[in-house]
Scaffold this motif. Structure first.
Motif, PDB file in Angstrom:
ATOM      1  N   CYS A  55      21.823 -14.237  10.130  1.00 24.91           N
ATOM      2  CA  CYS A  55      20.619 -13.405  10.251  1.00 24.91           C
ATOM      3  C   CYS A  55      20.428 -12.536   9.010  1.00 24.91           C
ATOM      4  CB  CYS A  55      20.717 -12.523  11.496  1.00 24.91           C
ATOM      5  SG  CYS A  55      20.364 -13.391  13.035  1.00 24.91           S
ATOM      6  N   LEU A  56      21.496 -11.922   8.531  1.00 19.31           N
ATOM      7  CA  LEU A  56      21.366 -11.001   7.403  1.00 19.31           C
ATOM      8  C   LEU A  56      21.030 -11.729   6.102  1.00 19.31           C
ATOM      9  CD1 LEU A  56      24.292  -8.513   8.141  1.00 19.31           C
ATOM     10  CD2 LEU A  56      21.856  -8.246   8.610  1.00 19.31           C
ATOM     11  N   VAL A  57      21.411 -13.001   5.981  1.00 24.59           N
ATOM     12  CA  VAL A  57      21.118 -13.728   4.748  1.00 24.59           C
ATOM     13  C   VAL A  57      19.619 -14.020   4.624  1.00 24.59           C
ATOM     14  CG1 VAL A  57      21.263 -16.159   5.485  1.00 24.59           C
ATOM     15  CG2 VAL A  57      22.154 -15.481   3.244  1.00 24.59           C
ATOM     16  N   GLN A  58      18.853 -13.838   5.710  1.00 22.63           N
ATOM     17  CA  GLN A  58      17.401 -14.027   5.652  1.00 22.63           C
ATOM     18  C   GLN A  58      16.695 -12.870   4.939  1.00 22.63           C
ATOM     19  OE1 GLN A  58      16.314 -16.969   6.916  1.00 22.63           O
ATOM     20  NE2 GLN A  58      18.440 -17.346   7.556  1.00 22.63           N
ATOM     21  N   LEU A  59      17.385 -11.736   4.784  1.00 21.92           N
ATOM     22  CA  LEU A  59      16.717 -10.530   4.291  1.00 21.92           C
ATOM     23  C   LEU A  59      16.114 -10.668   2.892  1.00 21.92           C
ATOM     24  CD1 LEU A  59      19.053  -7.741   5.696  1.00 21.92           C
ATOM     25  CD2 LEU A  59      16.682  -8.220   6.319  1.00 21.92           C
ATOM     26  N   PRO A  60      16.778 -11.312   1.931  1.00 20.55           N
ATOM     27  CA  PRO A  60      16.134 -11.429   0.614  1.00 20.55           C
ATOM     28  C   PRO A  60      14.762 -12.094   0.677  1.00 20.55           C
ATOM     29  CG  PRO A  60      18.452 -11.982   0.440  1.00 20.55           C
ATOM     30  CD  PRO A  60      18.163 -11.831   1.900  1.00 20.55           C
ATOM     31  N   ALA A  61      14.612 -13.135   1.498  1.00 17.10           N
ATOM     32  CA  ALA A  61      13.306 -13.787   1.623  1.00 17.10           C
ATOM     33  C   ALA A  61      12.311 -12.877   2.329  1.00 17.10           C
ATOM     34  CB  ALA A  61      13.455 -15.104   2.385  1.00 17.10           C
ATOM     35  N   VAL A  62      12.771 -12.158   3.361  1.00 18.21           N
ATOM     36  CA  VAL A  62      11.899 -11.197   4.046  1.00 18.21           C
ATOM     37  C   VAL A  62      11.402 -10.150   3.059  1.00 18.21           C
ATOM     38  CG1 VAL A  62      11.802  -9.423   5.847  1.00 18.21           C
ATOM     39  CG2 VAL A  62      13.051 -11.545   6.262  1.00 18.21           C
ATOM     40  N   TRP A  63      12.302  -9.658   2.237  1.00 15.51           N
ATOM     41  CA  TRP A  63      11.930  -8.609   1.274  1.00 15.51           C
ATOM     42  C   TRP A  63      11.012  -9.144   0.173  1.00 15.51           C
ATOM     43  CZ3 TRP A  63      17.644  -6.583   1.013  1.00 15.51           C
ATOM     44  CH2 TRP A  63      17.875  -5.758   2.119  1.00 15.51           C
ATOM     45  N   VAL A  64      11.131 -10.422  -0.162  1.00 14.99           N
ATOM     46  CA  VAL A  64      10.198 -11.001  -1.136  1.00 14.99           C
ATOM     47  C   VAL A  64       8.771 -10.954  -0.591  1.00 14.99           C
ATOM     48  CG1 VAL A  64       9.452 -13.169  -2.212  1.00 14.99           C
ATOM     49  CG2 VAL A  64      11.828 -12.441  -2.392  1.00 14.99           C
ATOM     50  N   VAL A  65       8.594 -11.322   0.686  1.00 14.60           N
ATOM     51  CA  VAL A  65       7.264 -11.250   1.287  1.00 14.60           C
ATOM     52  C   VAL A  65       6.785  -9.803   1.320  1.00 14.60           C
ATOM     53  CG1 VAL A  65       5.908 -11.722   3.360  1.00 14.60           C
ATOM     54  CG2 VAL A  65       7.700 -13.316   2.656  1.00 14.60           C
ATOM     55  N   GLY A  66       7.679  -8.868   1.652  1.00 13.85           N
ATOM     56  CA  GLY A  66       7.313  -7.455   1.599  1.00 13.85           C
ATOM     57  C   GLY A  66       6.963  -7.015   0.188  1.00 13.85           C
ATOM     58  N   GLY A  67       7.685  -7.541  -0.805  1.00 15.67           N
ATOM     59  CA  GLY A  67       7.369  -7.205  -2.198  1.00 15.67           C
ATOM     60  C   GLY A  67       5.998  -7.683  -2.606  1.00 15.67           C
ATOM     61  N   VAL A  68       5.578  -8.856  -2.110  1.00 16.92           N
ATOM     62  CA  VAL A  68       4.219  -9.332  -2.382  1.00 16.92           C
ATOM     63  C   VAL A  68       3.194  -8.362  -1.804  1.00 16.92           C
ATOM     64  CG1 VAL A  68       2.562 -11.176  -1.889  1.00 16.92           C
ATOM     65  CG2 VAL A  68       4.908 -11.749  -2.517  1.00 16.92           C
ATOM     66  N   ALA A  69       3.466  -7.847  -0.598  1.00 13.80           N
ATOM     67  CA  ALA A  69       2.557  -6.875   0.007  1.00 13.80           C
ATOM     68  C   ALA A  69       2.473  -5.599  -0.827  1.00 13.80           C
ATOM     69  CB  ALA A  69       3.011  -6.557   1.431  1.00 13.80           C
ATOM     70  N   VAL A  70       3.622  -5.120  -1.324  1.00 10.30           N
ATOM     71  CA  VAL A  70       3.626  -3.922  -2.176  1.00 10.30           C
ATOM     72  C   VAL A  70       2.853  -4.184  -3.460  1.00 10.30           C
ATOM     73  CG1 VAL A  70       5.064  -2.288  -3.452  1.00 10.30           C
ATOM     74  CG2 VAL A  70       5.817  -3.127  -1.217  1.00 10.30           C
ATOM     75  N   LEU A  71       3.053  -5.347  -4.061  1.00 12.09           N
ATOM     76  CA  LEU A  71       2.359  -5.685  -5.301  1.00 12.09           C
ATOM     77  C   LEU A  71       0.841  -5.705  -5.096  1.00 12.09           C
ATOM     78  CD1 LEU A  71       2.533  -6.659  -8.275  1.00 12.09           C
ATOM     79  CD2 LEU A  71       2.587  -8.993  -7.371  1.00 12.09           C
ATOM     80  N   LEU A  72       0.399  -6.368  -4.036  1.00 11.59           N
ATOM     81  CA  LEU A  72      -1.041  -6.447  -3.776  1.00 11.59           C
ATOM     82  C   LEU A  72      -1.624  -5.071  -3.506  1.00 11.59           C
ATOM     83  CD1 LEU A  72      -1.184  -9.651  -1.546  1.00 11.59           C
ATOM     84  CD2 LEU A  72      -2.082  -9.400  -3.858  1.00 11.59           C
ATOM     85  N   TYR A  73      -0.919  -4.261  -2.724  1.00 11.29           N
ATOM     86  CA  TYR A  73      -1.429  -2.919  -2.435  1.00 11.29           C
ATOM     87  C   TYR A  73      -1.468  -2.048  -3.676  1.00 11.29           C
ATOM     88  CZ  TYR A  73      -1.410   1.950  -1.152  1.00 11.29           C
ATOM     89  OH  TYR A  73      -1.695   3.302  -1.116  1.00 11.29           O
ATOM     90  N   GLY A  74      -0.425  -2.115  -4.492  1.00  9.14           N
ATOM     91  CA  GLY A  74      -0.361  -1.246  -5.654  1.00  9.14           C
ATOM     92  C   GLY A  74      -1.304  -1.639  -6.770  1.00  9.14           C
ATOM     93  N   VAL A  75      -1.506  -2.934  -6.964  1.00  8.19           N
ATOM     94  CA  VAL A  75      -2.292  -3.418  -8.106  1.00  8.19           C
ATOM     95  C   VAL A  75      -3.724  -3.755  -7.711  1.00  8.19           C
ATOM     96  CG1 VAL A  75      -2.434  -5.200  -9.894  1.00  8.19           C
ATOM     97  CG2 VAL A  75      -0.206  -4.279  -9.218  1.00  8.19           C
ATOM     98  N   VAL A  76      -3.899  -4.420  -6.586  1.00  9.64           N
ATOM     99  CA  VAL A  76      -5.245  -4.840  -6.146  1.00  9.64           C
ATOM    100  C   VAL A  76      -5.444  -4.381  -4.696  1.00  9.64           C
ATOM    101  CG1 VAL A  76      -6.899  -6.736  -6.158  1.00  9.64           C
ATOM    102  CG2 VAL A  76      -4.794  -6.934  -7.495  1.00  9.64           C
ATOM    103  N   PRO A  77      -5.663  -3.089  -4.470  1.00  8.75           N
ATOM    104  CA  PRO A  77      -5.707  -2.581  -3.093  1.00  8.75           C
ATOM    105  C   PRO A  77      -6.757  -3.246  -2.218  1.00  8.75           C
ATOM    106  CG  PRO A  77      -6.544  -0.943  -4.657  1.00  8.75           C
ATOM    107  CD  PRO A  77      -5.902  -2.017  -5.458  1.00  8.75           C
ATOM    108  N   ARG A  78      -7.863  -3.692  -2.812  1.00  5.44           N
ATOM    109  CA  ARG A  78      -8.893  -4.361  -2.006  1.00  5.44           C
ATOM    110  C   ARG A  78      -8.397  -5.685  -1.433  1.00  5.44           C
ATOM    111  NH1 ARG A  78     -14.110  -2.568  -2.219  1.00  5.44           N
ATOM    112  NH2 ARG A  78     -14.563  -0.870  -3.656  1.00  5.44           N
ATOM    113  N   ALA A  79      -7.413  -6.266  -2.083  1.00  2.84           N
ATOM    114  CA  ALA A  79      -6.864  -7.543  -1.620  1.00  2.84           C
ATOM    115  C   ALA A  79      -5.542  -7.369  -0.891  1.00  2.84           C
ATOM    116  CB  ALA A  79      -6.670  -8.485  -2.811  1.00  2.84           C
ATOM    117  N   ALA A  80      -5.218  -6.136  -0.496  1.00  7.30           N
ATOM    118  CA  ALA A  80      -3.919  -5.876   0.123  1.00  7.30           C
ATOM    119  C   ALA A  80      -3.725  -6.679   1.401  1.00  7.30           C
ATOM    120  CB  ALA A  80      -3.770  -4.382   0.413  1.00  7.30           C
ATOM    121  N   THR A  81      -4.787  -6.851   2.175  1.00 12.70           N
ATOM    122  CA  THR A  81      -4.643  -7.573   3.437  1.00 12.70           C
ATOM    123  C   THR A  81      -4.351  -9.064   3.235  1.00 12.70           C
ATOM    124  OG1 THR A  81      -7.055  -7.807   3.544  1.00 12.70           O
ATOM    125  CG2 THR A  81      -6.078  -5.973   4.750  1.00 12.70           C
TER     126      THR A  81
END
Length: 522
Positions: free
Chosen positions: A424-450
């Motif tokens: 279960c814990l080895v899944q976290l890096p991939a989970v965090w990559v998806v979260g990182g994409v969300a942070v990137l979209l929100y920080g750089v292109v907030p209109r496209a955050a969703t």
């Protein structure tokens, strides 16, 4: 002026605002349903294999808890059995999000006050929200009916209408709770809790009986859906239960809407303690996020217990079916059926955890667009410190829910706690990559955050549907989860894990850098 004046205009406006989100939700749901017949035909191609599957499912209480009983051995009936409940849940989620977005969310943001100052009736916004949900559910019903029409009989129509009916029942539930609560977040949470209770009632009823006859099953709209029995001697009268529930709840929602002032509620928000504990931006962020974290933790632990409990039975089920075994091995590796099943389940939980981290990260976007971030940032709080207050519950919360999922799996399986927990814990890096994409979209292109939701759903579809459809490895590799080691049972490979961790750090850093440099919006 009529209380419904302006309803048509508001419906068109709502459909325009949701011209991306509603089609995406519908497409995901329809794809899940319509891809299942071919998958089942590939796995269970003969009547004998399907009859054996039905026998094993109906004699195993754990499997009935997850997906309900099997009423017939045709491909259409097995499709309704395999995805009916979950497609109903997805239709309910879509409906509750639409209704709350166009009722309580509008009041919270102040937009409804502007709309109400024009020639708009008192109940027009509620009617428009329900009609928008009805349009979404009608389109889903049409797609399912058309896509399964070749499976024989009126079963496709029954399944399509049943899914739409479940959606409308929970749309009217959300309409009531939007009147009762002062917060859109609370309205969504309470409606989701009602949906969860409906799932638990159905699961408990089906665990006790193999024919959908339990009283608990009949207390749940999801139980009504399975007892509609598409492709298995349809019970058309069950649709009357959906109609009665939707009409009754709609009447209650309309009565409540006519008895309160705009922006008010029957259950006002409880004031905080006199000596406030929100002494920092991080404390405020945790206060806003803690309900979601605790809810996801409870859900993942229970899911882990259930999946752990059916592990041995699932391995025995696919042992004699070469094609089913191949699907599990593509998802979970070649180290043995039991390990492959556990690996596939931990991967699935990880992909669902990615939905949590996206929702938690996008709380930043909601705070900014609602104007609530402005008074916080007006004090001695920097943007990065404010953002960190929300990102810590997002990323640390993902680690916590995966830890609890691992403990639940180990408790349900009853063996080898360490390897299951590590899987279960080895899944976290991939989970965090998806979260990182969300942070990137929100920080750089907030209109496209969703659009981060689209990434998370795409990852889920690749991991869930891809192996069953024998998708090329190049497609499976588009998901970060496709690069993780298949644990338990497989060899631990640190290179892809560290690479994904590094990618997550880069994405979050880039997103925060963009947030620091751009203008804040309202």
């Amino acid at each position: 002026m009529s209380t419904l004046t302006g309803t048509g205009t508001l419906v068109r406006f709502a459909l325009r605002r949701d011209r991306v989100t509603i089609p995406v939700w519908i497409a995901v749901n329809a794809l899940m349903v319509l891809s299942m017949p071919n998958t089942l035909e590939g796995l269970y191609g003969t009547p004998a294999e399907r009859a054996d599957l039905a026998r094993q499912m109906n004699t195993n209480a754990s499997f009935r808890t997850l997906v309900g009983p099997v009423f017939d051995t045709s491909v259409g009936a097995l499709t309704a059995w395999r995805v009916g409940v979950y497609a109903g849940v997805l239709a309910a989620v879509t409906s509750l999000l639409v209704v709350v977005r166009h009722t309580r969310d509008e009041e919270e943001s102040g937009r409804q006050e502007l709309v109400a100052s024009g020639m708009v009736g008192r109940r027009a916004s509620l009617t428009a929200a329900l009609l928008t949900a009805a349009v979404a559910n009608a389109v889903l019903a049409l797609l399912v009916t058309a896509g399964l029409a070749g499976r024989g009989g009126p079963g496709a129509l029954a399944l399509g209408l049943g899914l739409a009916a479940v959606g409308m029942v929970f749309a009217t539930t959300a309409a009531i709770l939007a009147q009762l609560t002062e917060s859109a977040r609370l309205a969504r949470g309470l409606t989701a809790a009602v949906l969860g209770a409906a799932f638990v009632l159905r699961a408990a009823g089906d665990a006790g009986t193999d024919g959908g006859t339990s009283v608990l099953t009949w207390l749940s709209p999801l139980g009504w859906l399975e007892n509609l029995r598409p492709f298995a001697g349809e019970r058309w009268w069950v649709l009357l239960l959906f109609a009665a529930a939707a009409l009754a709840q709609g009447a209650v929602a309309y009565a409540l809407a006519g008895r309160r002032d705009l922006g008010m509620s029957f259950l006002p928000t409880r004031p905080g303690p006199p000596a406030g504990r929100l002494g920092s931006a991080a404390a405020l962020a945790w206060r806003l996020q803690r309900g979601g974290v605790l809810g996801w933790c409870a859900g993942f632990f229970l899911a882990g217990v259930v999946y752990g409990g059916i592990t041995d039975g699932a391995a025995d089920l696919v042992r004699g079916n070469g094609k089913a075994r191949e699907v599990f091995e593509r998802m979970g590796g070649h180290s043995g059926l039991t390990d492959a099943f556990l690996a596939s389940m931990t991967g699935m939980l990880g992909m669902i955890a990615a939905l949590y981290v996206v929702a938690s990260v996008l709380r930043l976007h909601g705070e900014e667009t609602s104007g609530r971030a402005e008074p916080v940032l007006a004090g001695a709080v920097g943007r990065l410190r404010w953002a960190a207050g929300h990102l810590v519950p997002a990323f640390a919360g993902a680690a916590l829910i995966m830890l609890l999922a691992g403990l639940g799996l180990a408790a349900g399986y009853g063996k080898e706690t360490g390897p299951v927990l590590g899987a279960c814990l080895v899944q976290l890096p991939a989970v965090w990559v998806v979260g990182g994409v969300a942070v990137l979209l929100y920080g750089v292109v907030p209109r496209a955050a969703t659009a981060a939701w689209g990434v998370a759903v795409a990852v889920l579809l690749i991991g869930w549907v891809g192996p069953a459809l024998d998708a090329p490895q190049a497609v499976l590799d588009l998901s970060p989860f496709g690069h993780l080691p298949k644990l338990p049972g497989g060899d631990m490979a640190w290179a892809p894990v560290l690479a994904l961790l590094g990618l997550a750090v880069v994405l979050v850093t880039a997103g925060l850098a963009g947030l620091r440099r751009r203008d804040m919006t309202a």
